[in-house]
Design a protein around this motif. Structure first.
Motif, PDB file in Angstrom:
ATOM      1  N   CYS A   1      81.864  88.371  70.703  1.00  0.00           N
ATOM      2  CA  CYS A   1      81.449  89.630  71.339  1.00  0.00           C
ATOM      3  C   CYS A   1      80.034  89.516  71.898  1.00  0.00           C
ATOM      4  CB  CYS A   1      81.536  90.773  70.334  1.00  0.00           C
ATOM      5  SG  CYS A   1      83.214  91.285  69.919  1.00  0.00           S
ATOM      6  N   ALA A   2      79.148  88.851  71.160  1.00  0.00           N
ATOM      7  CA  ALA A   2      77.783  88.654  71.658  1.00  0.00           C
ATOM      8  C   ALA A   2      77.783  87.830  72.940  1.00  0.00           C
ATOM      9  CB  ALA A   2      76.941  87.963  70.588  1.00  0.00           C
ATOM     10  N   LEU A   3      78.599  86.777  72.988  1.00  0.00           N
ATOM     11  CA  LEU A   3      78.670  85.950  74.195  1.00  0.00           C
ATOM     12  C   LEU A   3      79.270  86.724  75.355  1.00  0.00           C
ATOM     13  CD1 LEU A   3      78.300  83.252  75.613  1.00  0.00           C
ATOM     14  CD2 LEU A   3      80.488  82.498  74.651  1.00  0.00           C
ATOM     15  N   MET A   4      80.277  87.559  75.069  1.00  0.00           N
ATOM     16  CA  MET A   4      80.890  88.356  76.133  1.00  0.00           C
ATOM     17  C   MET A   4      79.872  89.297  76.773  1.00  0.00           C
ATOM     18  SD  MET A   4      83.349  91.603  75.884  1.00  0.00           S
ATOM     19  CE  MET A   4      81.825  92.388  75.386  1.00  0.00           C
ATOM     20  N   LEU A   5      79.085  90.015  75.947  1.00  0.00           N
ATOM     21  CA  LEU A   5      78.079  90.937  76.474  1.00  0.00           C
ATOM     22  C   LEU A   5      77.033  90.194  77.301  1.00  0.00           C
ATOM     23  CD1 LEU A   5      76.657  93.663  76.692  1.00  0.00           C
ATOM     24  CD2 LEU A   5      75.582  93.201  74.470  1.00  0.00           C
ATOM     25  N   ALA A   6      76.523  89.101  76.770  1.00  0.00           N
ATOM     26  CA  ALA A   6      75.481  88.350  77.476  1.00  0.00           C
ATOM     27  C   ALA A   6      75.985  87.815  78.803  1.00  0.00           C
ATOM     28  CB  ALA A   6      74.979  87.207  76.595  1.00  0.00           C
ATOM     29  N   GLN A   7      77.192  87.247  78.804  1.00  0.00           N
ATOM     30  CA  GLN A   7      77.720  86.666  80.040  1.00  0.00           C
ATOM     31  C   GLN A   7      78.096  87.739  81.058  1.00  0.00           C
ATOM     32  OE1 GLN A   7      79.344  82.267  78.789  1.00  0.00           O
ATOM     33  NE2 GLN A   7      80.861  83.889  79.004  1.00  0.00           N
ATOM     34  N   ASN A   8      78.560  88.902  80.610  1.00  0.00           N
ATOM     35  CA  ASN A   8      78.847  89.983  81.550  1.00  0.00           C
ATOM     36  C   ASN A   8      77.576  90.456  82.239  1.00  0.00           C
ATOM     37  OD1 ASN A   8      81.572  89.977  81.092  1.00  0.00           O
ATOM     38  ND2 ASN A   8      81.614  91.848  79.878  1.00  0.00           N
ATOM     39  N   LEU A   9      76.492  90.583  81.470  1.00  0.00           N
ATOM     40  CA  LEU A   9      75.216  90.981  82.068  1.00  0.00           C
ATOM     41  C   LEU A   9      74.726  89.934  83.062  1.00  0.00           C
ATOM     42  CD1 LEU A   9      73.374  92.434  78.934  1.00  0.00           C
ATOM     43  CD2 LEU A   9      74.153  93.708  80.942  1.00  0.00           C
ATOM     44  N   GLN A  10      74.803  88.670  82.680  1.00  0.00           N
ATOM     45  CA  GLN A  10      74.338  87.604  83.567  1.00  0.00           C
ATOM     46  C   GLN A  10      75.189  87.541  84.828  1.00  0.00           C
ATOM     47  OE1 GLN A  10      74.132  83.740  81.703  1.00  0.00           O
ATOM     48  NE2 GLN A  10      72.581  83.045  83.135  1.00  0.00           N
ATOM     49  N   PHE A  11      76.499  87.700  84.683  1.00  0.00           N
ATOM     50  CA  PHE A  11      77.406  87.671  85.823  1.00  0.00           C
ATOM     51  C   PHE A  11      77.106  88.827  86.775  1.00  0.00           C
ATOM     52  CE2 PHE A  11      81.599  88.819  87.682  1.00  0.00           C
ATOM     53  CZ  PHE A  11      81.854  87.648  88.360  1.00  0.00           C
ATOM     54  N   THR A  12      76.887  90.021  86.229  1.00  0.00           N
ATOM     55  CA  THR A  12      76.582  91.192  87.054  1.00  0.00           C
ATOM     56  C   THR A  12      75.266  91.015  87.792  1.00  0.00           C
ATOM     57  OG1 THR A  12      77.756  92.630  85.502  1.00  0.00           O
ATOM     58  CG2 THR A  12      76.218  93.688  87.022  1.00  0.00           C
ATOM     59  N   LEU A  13      74.244  90.539  87.097  1.00  0.00           N
ATOM     60  CA  LEU A  13      72.944  90.354  87.736  1.00  0.00           C
ATOM     61  C   LEU A  13      73.001  89.286  88.823  1.00  0.00           C
ATOM     62  CD1 LEU A  13      70.776  90.557  84.510  1.00  0.00           C
ATOM     63  CD2 LEU A  13      70.704  92.161  86.422  1.00  0.00           C
ATOM     64  N   ARG A  14      73.789  88.248  88.604  1.00  0.00           N
ATOM     65  CA  ARG A  14      73.932  87.203  89.614  1.00  0.00           C
ATOM     66  C   ARG A  14      74.521  87.778  90.897  1.00  0.00           C
ATOM     67  NH1 ARG A  14      77.653  83.945  87.211  1.00  0.00           N
ATOM     68  NH2 ARG A  14      75.969  83.057  85.964  1.00  0.00           N
ATOM     69  N   ARG A  15      75.645  88.466  90.773  1.00  0.00           N
ATOM     70  CA  ARG A  15      76.295  89.050  91.951  1.00  0.00           C
ATOM     71  C   ARG A  15      75.398  90.099  92.609  1.00  0.00           C
ATOM     72  NH1 ARG A  15      79.548  85.222  91.793  1.00  0.00           N
ATOM     73  NH2 ARG A  15      81.763  85.437  91.349  1.00  0.00           N
ATOM     74  N   LEU A  16      74.715  90.881  91.795  1.00  0.00           N
ATOM     75  CA  LEU A  16      73.857  91.944  92.324  1.00  0.00           C
ATOM     76  C   LEU A  16      72.712  91.376  93.134  1.00  0.00           C
ATOM     77  CD1 LEU A  16      73.250  94.974  92.382  1.00  0.00           C
ATOM     78  CD2 LEU A  16      71.997  94.686  90.237  1.00  0.00           C
ATOM     79  N   ARG A  17      72.067  90.340  92.644  1.00  0.00           N
ATOM     80  CA  ARG A  17      70.960  89.760  93.386  1.00  0.00           C
ATOM     81  C   ARG A  17      71.435  89.139  94.703  1.00  0.00           C
ATOM     82  NH1 ARG A  17      67.231  92.914  91.989  1.00  0.00           N
ATOM     83  NH2 ARG A  17      65.513  92.101  90.753  1.00  0.00           N
ATOM     84  N   PHE A  18      72.592  88.513  94.709  1.00  0.00           N
ATOM     85  CA  PHE A  18      73.115  87.995  95.970  1.00  0.00           C
ATOM     86  C   PHE A  18      73.449  89.129  96.930  1.00  0.00           C
ATOM     87  CE2 PHE A  18      73.660  83.885  93.841  1.00  0.00           C
ATOM     88  CZ  PHE A  18      73.321  83.022  94.871  1.00  0.00           C
ATOM     89  N   ALA A  19      73.999  90.210  96.415  1.00  0.00           N
ATOM     90  CA  ALA A  19      74.313  91.355  97.268  1.00  0.00           C
ATOM     91  C   ALA A  19      73.057  91.972  97.862  1.00  0.00           C
ATOM     92  CB  ALA A  19      75.079  92.408  96.466  1.00  0.00           C
TER      93      ALA A  19
END
Length: 438
Positions: free
Chosen positions: A135-153
């Motif tokens: 669960c800890a890895l899921m939360l961390a990776q979801n945040l990182q994935f969202t921030l990655r896409r957001l910065r590219f957008a």
């Protein structure tokens, strides 16, 4: 007559100015490729380390955790990041309030995601410590994935690249420090280490994007985000479930039926193919936005022309790399993972063929995403699921884990055929489509 010697310094100065411009504002596609290279390279390297340290059976156990987390992230992508990328392409940009709302939505959605992860891993017989780490890895990776896409957008892909590079660099440093202190890392420790380095390296961007939440809490508008995302996500969300049944569930069944060693061998073959999939994954940072913009500005013709050019640019290098990997498959698997993995070379070859199908299928999917017609994508993947599930048992009985991979590949092919038919039908004039003679 102009002096050619006088013109040379001028040309050199122009080249220096263009080079400086590329350094200050590198092309988004180049930054995206570099970022995906870092992300996939880290996943590839960490997978090899896990396979070497944990052994093939324990590596299969680790692979089960990653499969469940991949499904949780796909749910997150369907509701948060995929609609965001399409909407941004059809509009002028990303406001601070929208970005902050996206970040809050990512955190809130991780709650249901954690429930799914716990239930799925409990069914697989995982311990309580494994559930918390996952669960800890899921939360961390979801945040990182969202921030990655957001910065590219937002046109700030370099920040995403720096974040992902910091994660890739910090993991071996922390792991090395643990090893130097005489401690050992088991499967759960490996998952915790992945979670900790992911969260630590995305924290600066969390603070930057989340600043409006602290200064103006009322600027966060989850309701507005939902109204914008639901029309796209209502079909992308069931796509995740269909895709899970079509592919990830087949892998889990293969592991349960054929054993964790077979699942570990399959995962090793997937890691090798992943060196090619990074090119496809890199397009997700740019392609949906540019495709949506091409359709908004130039209509059907511009959209098809853009996707055709992209397909040609990607297809040739991907086919060449796959040939180099799959033909001497036994050699690569033995060299990278160890001699126990060489017997899964046929699985590697089947997965390589599937990648070429997925390339064309994903480009066709972006055609419908740009037109905000995600229902067709859902229909195609429903067909894909039916084909894969129908073929999984007989093909596994005939060819083991390679048969499971072939069943999934057949499903991808079925969805591509359906999308191609639907795209052709959409291109026909309305009177031709409605003709009773067709």
């Amino acid at each position: 007559m102009p002096d050619p010697h006088a013109a040379a310094p001028s040309r050199r100065a122009g080249l220096r100015q263009r080079a400086a411009g590329l350094v200050r504002r590198p092309p988004a596609a180049l930054v995206s490729l570099a970022d995906q290279g870092v992300v996939s390279g880290f996943g590839f390297a960490s997978g090899i380390v896990a396979a070497r340290l944990l052994g093939i059976a324990e590596f299969g156990h680790f692979a089960m955790i990653l499969i469940v987390l991949a499904f949780a992230q796909a749910l997150h992508n369907a509701l948060i990041t995929a609609p965001m990328m399409t909407l941004v392409g059809a509009r002028s940009g990303v406001s601070q309030a929208y970005a902050a709302s996206i970040l809050v939505g990512a955190v809130l959605l991780s709650g249901p995601g954690a429930v799914f992860v716990v239930i799925a891993l409990m069914i697989c017989g995982m311990s309580g410590e494994t559930l918390v780490a996952a669960c800890a890895l899921m939360l961390a990776q979801n945040l990182q994935f969202t921030l990655r896409r957001l910065r590219f957008a937002q046109g700030r892909g370099v920040q995403a690249l720096l974040m992902d590079f910091a994660r890739a660099a910090s993991f071996p440093l922390v792991a090395g420090a643990i090893w130097l202190n005489g401690a050992t890392i088991d499967g759960n420790g490996f998952v915790w280490l992945l979670a900790a380095t992911s969260f630590a390296t995305c924290l600066p961007l969390i603070v930057s994007v989340g600043r409006p939440i602290l200064s103006r809490p009322g600027s966060v508008q989850i309701g507005t985000v939902l109204r914008r995302h639901v029309p796209l996500g209502r079909w992308l969300l069931p796509v995740v479930f269909v895709t899970f049944v079509q592919e990830q569930l087949v892998w889990l069944v293969a592991g349960a039926t054929l054993g964790l060693e077979a699942l570990g061998g399959l995962r090793a073959a997937q890691y090798l193919v992943g060196t090619v999939l990074l090119l496809l994954s890199a397009t997700e940072n740019v392609l949906p936005v540019v495709a949506a913009r091409a359709y908004a500005e130039g209509g059907e013709t511009a959209l098809r022309a853009y996707l055709a050019r992209t397909g040609m640019k990607l297809g040739l290098p991907i086919a060449a790399i796959l040939a180099v990997l799959s033909i001497p498959g036994e050699t690569w698997l033995t060299l990278i993972f160890g001699p126990d993995y060489a017997i899964y070379a046929n699985c590697l070859r089947v997965l390589s063929l599937s990648v070429m199908v997925v390339l064309v299928r994903d480009l066709t999917t972006n055609y419908f995403r740009a037109k905000q017609n995600t229902r067709v994508v859902f229909e195609s993947l429903c067909l894909s699921m039916v084909v894969s599930v129908a073929l999984a048992a007989p093909l596994m009985a005939y060819a083991g884990v390679s048969g499971a991979a072939a069943a999934v590949g057949a499903g991808h092919l079925a969805s591509l055929v359906y999308l191609a038919w639907a795209a052709r039908r959409h291109a026909l004039p309305a009177e031709v489509r409605l003709s009773p003679g067709r």
